[in-house]
Motif scaffolding. Structure first.
Motif, PDB file in Angstrom:
ATOM      1  N   MET A  41       0.833  -1.203   0.000  1.00 53.56           N
ATOM      2  CA  MET A  41       0.000   0.000   0.000  1.00 53.56           C
ATOM      3  C   MET A  41       0.870   1.257   0.000  1.00 53.56           C
ATOM      4  O   MET A  41       0.570   2.226  -0.693  1.00 53.56           O
ATOM      5  CB  MET A  41      -0.945  -0.011   1.196  1.00 53.56           C
ATOM      6  N   GLU A  42       1.952   1.244   0.766  1.00 54.62           N
ATOM      7  CA  GLU A  42       2.858   2.399   0.826  1.00 54.62           C
ATOM      8  C   GLU A  42       3.582   2.593  -0.505  1.00 54.62           C
ATOM      9  O   GLU A  42       3.725   3.719  -0.981  1.00 54.62           O
ATOM     10  CB  GLU A  42       3.867   2.218   1.961  1.00 54.62           C
ATOM     11  N   ILE A  43       4.042   1.508  -1.115  1.00 51.86           N
ATOM     12  CA  ILE A  43       4.714   1.603  -2.420  1.00 51.86           C
ATOM     13  C   ILE A  43       3.744   2.139  -3.467  1.00 51.86           C
ATOM     14  O   ILE A  43       4.093   3.000  -4.267  1.00 51.86           O
ATOM     15  CB  ILE A  43       5.282   0.221  -2.838  1.00 51.86           C
ATOM     16  N   ASP A  44       2.507   1.651  -3.441  1.00 49.44           N
ATOM     17  CA  ASP A  44       1.482   2.115  -4.380  1.00 49.44           C
ATOM     18  C   ASP A  44       1.181   3.596  -4.160  1.00 49.44           C
ATOM     19  O   ASP A  44       0.992   4.349  -5.119  1.00 49.44           O
ATOM     20  CB  ASP A  44       0.214   1.278  -4.225  1.00 49.44           C
ATOM     21  N   TRP A  45       1.177   4.025  -2.902  1.00 45.94           N
ATOM     22  CA  TRP A  45       0.900   5.431  -2.583  1.00 45.94           C
ATOM     23  C   TRP A  45       1.991   6.344  -3.138  1.00 45.94           C
ATOM     24  O   TRP A  45       1.742   7.489  -3.471  1.00 45.94           O
ATOM     25  CB  TRP A  45       0.797   5.597  -1.063  1.00 45.94           C
ATOM     26  N   GLN A  46       3.198   5.809  -3.302  1.00 45.43           N
ATOM     27  CA  GLN A  46       4.322   6.561  -3.869  1.00 45.43           C
ATOM     28  C   GLN A  46       4.311   6.523  -5.398  1.00 45.43           C
ATOM     29  O   GLN A  46       5.283   6.906  -6.038  1.00 45.43           O
ATOM     30  CB  GLN A  46       5.650   5.980  -3.361  1.00 45.43           C
ATOM     31  N   MET A  77      11.777   2.821   4.386  1.00 46.52           N
ATOM     32  CA  MET A  77      11.751   1.522   3.733  1.00 46.52           C
ATOM     33  C   MET A  77      12.657   1.602   2.514  1.00 46.52           C
ATOM     34  O   MET A  77      12.530   2.503   1.694  1.00 46.52           O
ATOM     35  CB  MET A  77      10.314   1.180   3.304  1.00 46.52           C
ATOM     36  N   VAL A  78      13.588   0.669   2.404  1.00 49.72           N
ATOM     37  CA  VAL A  78      14.514   0.621   1.269  1.00 49.72           C
ATOM     38  C   VAL A  78      14.023  -0.480   0.339  1.00 49.72           C
ATOM     39  O   VAL A  78      13.896  -1.639   0.751  1.00 49.72           O
ATOM     40  CB  VAL A  78      15.956   0.340   1.728  1.00 49.72           C
ATOM     41  N   ILE A  79      13.714  -0.091  -0.908  1.00 47.30           N
ATOM     42  CA  ILE A  79      13.212  -1.049  -1.881  1.00 47.30           C
ATOM     43  C   ILE A  79      14.154  -1.111  -3.080  1.00 47.30           C
ATOM     44  O   ILE A  79      14.855  -0.149  -3.374  1.00 47.30           O
ATOM     45  CB  ILE A  79      11.774  -0.711  -2.329  1.00 47.30           C
ATOM     46  N   VAL A  80      14.165  -2.268  -3.740  1.00 42.57           N
ATOM     47  CA  VAL A  80      15.058  -2.499  -4.879  1.00 42.57           C
ATOM     48  C   VAL A  80      14.213  -2.983  -6.049  1.00 42.57           C
ATOM     49  O   VAL A  80      13.380  -3.878  -5.894  1.00 42.57           O
ATOM     50  CB  VAL A  80      16.138  -3.552  -4.537  1.00 42.57           C
ATOM     51  N   SER A  81      14.444  -2.402  -7.223  1.00 47.21           N
ATOM     52  CA  SER A  81      13.733  -2.788  -8.425  1.00 47.21           C
ATOM     53  C   SER A  81      14.127  -4.195  -8.853  1.00 47.21           C
ATOM     54  O   SER A  81      15.305  -4.551  -8.846  1.00 47.21           O
ATOM     55  CB  SER A  81      14.044  -1.809  -9.561  1.00 47.21           C
ATOM     56  N   LYS A  82      13.142  -4.997  -9.244  1.00 48.70           N
ATOM     57  CA  LYS A  82      13.419  -6.352  -9.719  1.00 48.70           C
ATOM     58  C   LYS A  82      14.131  -6.320 -11.066  1.00 48.70           C
ATOM     59  O   LYS A  82      14.962  -7.170 -11.349  1.00 48.70           O
ATOM     60  CB  LYS A  82      12.116  -7.131  -9.897  1.00 48.70           C
ATOM     61  N   GLU A  83      13.799  -5.360 -11.902  1.00 46.52           N
ATOM     62  CA  GLU A  83      14.311  -5.325 -13.266  1.00 46.52           C
ATOM     63  C   GLU A  83      15.710  -4.726 -13.378  1.00 46.52           C
ATOM     64  O   GLU A  83      16.596  -5.313 -13.984  1.00 46.52           O
ATOM     65  CB  GLU A  83      13.349  -4.548 -14.162  1.00 46.52           C
ATOM     66  N   VAL A  95      17.790   1.304  -6.451  1.00 48.89           N
ATOM     67  CA  VAL A  95      17.459   1.367  -5.033  1.00 48.89           C
ATOM     68  C   VAL A  95      16.738   2.675  -4.742  1.00 48.89           C
ATOM     69  O   VAL A  95      17.151   3.738  -5.207  1.00 48.89           O
ATOM     70  CB  VAL A  95      18.742   1.269  -4.175  1.00 48.89           C
ATOM     71  N   ARG A  96      15.647   2.582  -3.969  1.00 54.45           N
ATOM     72  CA  ARG A  96      14.915   3.781  -3.537  1.00 54.45           C
ATOM     73  C   ARG A  96      14.689   3.705  -2.048  1.00 54.45           C
ATOM     74  O   ARG A  96      14.473   2.636  -1.496  1.00 54.45           O
ATOM     75  CB  ARG A  96      13.560   3.874  -4.228  1.00 54.45           C
ATOM     76  N   ARG A  97      14.720   4.861  -1.418  1.00 57.48           N
ATOM     77  CA  ARG A  97      14.419   4.960   0.005  1.00 57.48           C
ATOM     78  C   ARG A  97      13.127   5.741   0.160  1.00 57.48           C
ATOM     79  O   ARG A  97      13.045   6.901  -0.264  1.00 57.48           O
ATOM     80  CB  ARG A  97      15.557   5.663   0.740  1.00 57.48           C
ATOM     81  N   LEU A  98      12.131   5.117   0.761  1.00 55.93           N
ATOM     82  CA  LEU A  98      10.832   5.738   0.943  1.00 55.93           C
ATOM     83  C   LEU A  98      10.606   6.025   2.415  1.00 55.93           C
ATOM     84  O   LEU A  98      10.819   5.153   3.254  1.00 55.93           O
ATOM     85  CB  LEU A  98       9.711   4.813   0.439  1.00 55.93           C
ATOM     86  N   ARG A  99      10.158   7.244   2.712  1.00 53.71           N
ATOM     87  CA  ARG A  99       9.774   7.557   4.079  1.00 53.71           C
ATOM     88  C   ARG A  99       8.317   7.178   4.267  1.00 53.71           C
ATOM     89  O   ARG A  99       7.481   7.457   3.414  1.00 53.71           O
ATOM     90  CB  ARG A  99       9.946   9.047   4.365  1.00 53.71           C
TER      91      ARG A  99
END
Length: 52
Positions: free
Chosen positions: A13-18, A35-41, A45-49
Motif C-alpha cells: 500500500m505504501e509503495i502504491d501510494w508513492q 523503507m529501502v526497496i530495490v527494483s526487480k528489473e 534502489v529507492r528509500r521511501l519515508r
C-alpha cells in the motif's frame, strides 16, 4: 545488501501510494520510518519515508 523479500500488504500500500507498482519492487529493509526497496528489473534502489 540484505536478503530481498516480497513486500507485505501494508508495504504494498505504501509503495502504491508513492506511485510505484508493488509487483516490480522487493524490500531490502524496513525500520518503520524508512523503507529501502530495490527494483526487480534494473536493481535501482529507492528509500521511501513512511507516510511522506
Amino acid at each position: 545488501m540484505k536478503q530481498l523479500k516480497r513486500p507485505t500488504r501494508k508495504q504494498k500500500m505504501e509503495i502504491d501510494w508513492q506511485k510505484l507498482k508493488p509487483a516490480n519492487w522487493l524490500v531490502e529493509r524496513d525500520d518503520g520510518k524508512v523503507m529501502v526497496i530495490v527494483s526487480k528489473e534494473k536493481g535501482q534502489v529507492r528509500r521511501l519515508r513512511w507516510g511522506a
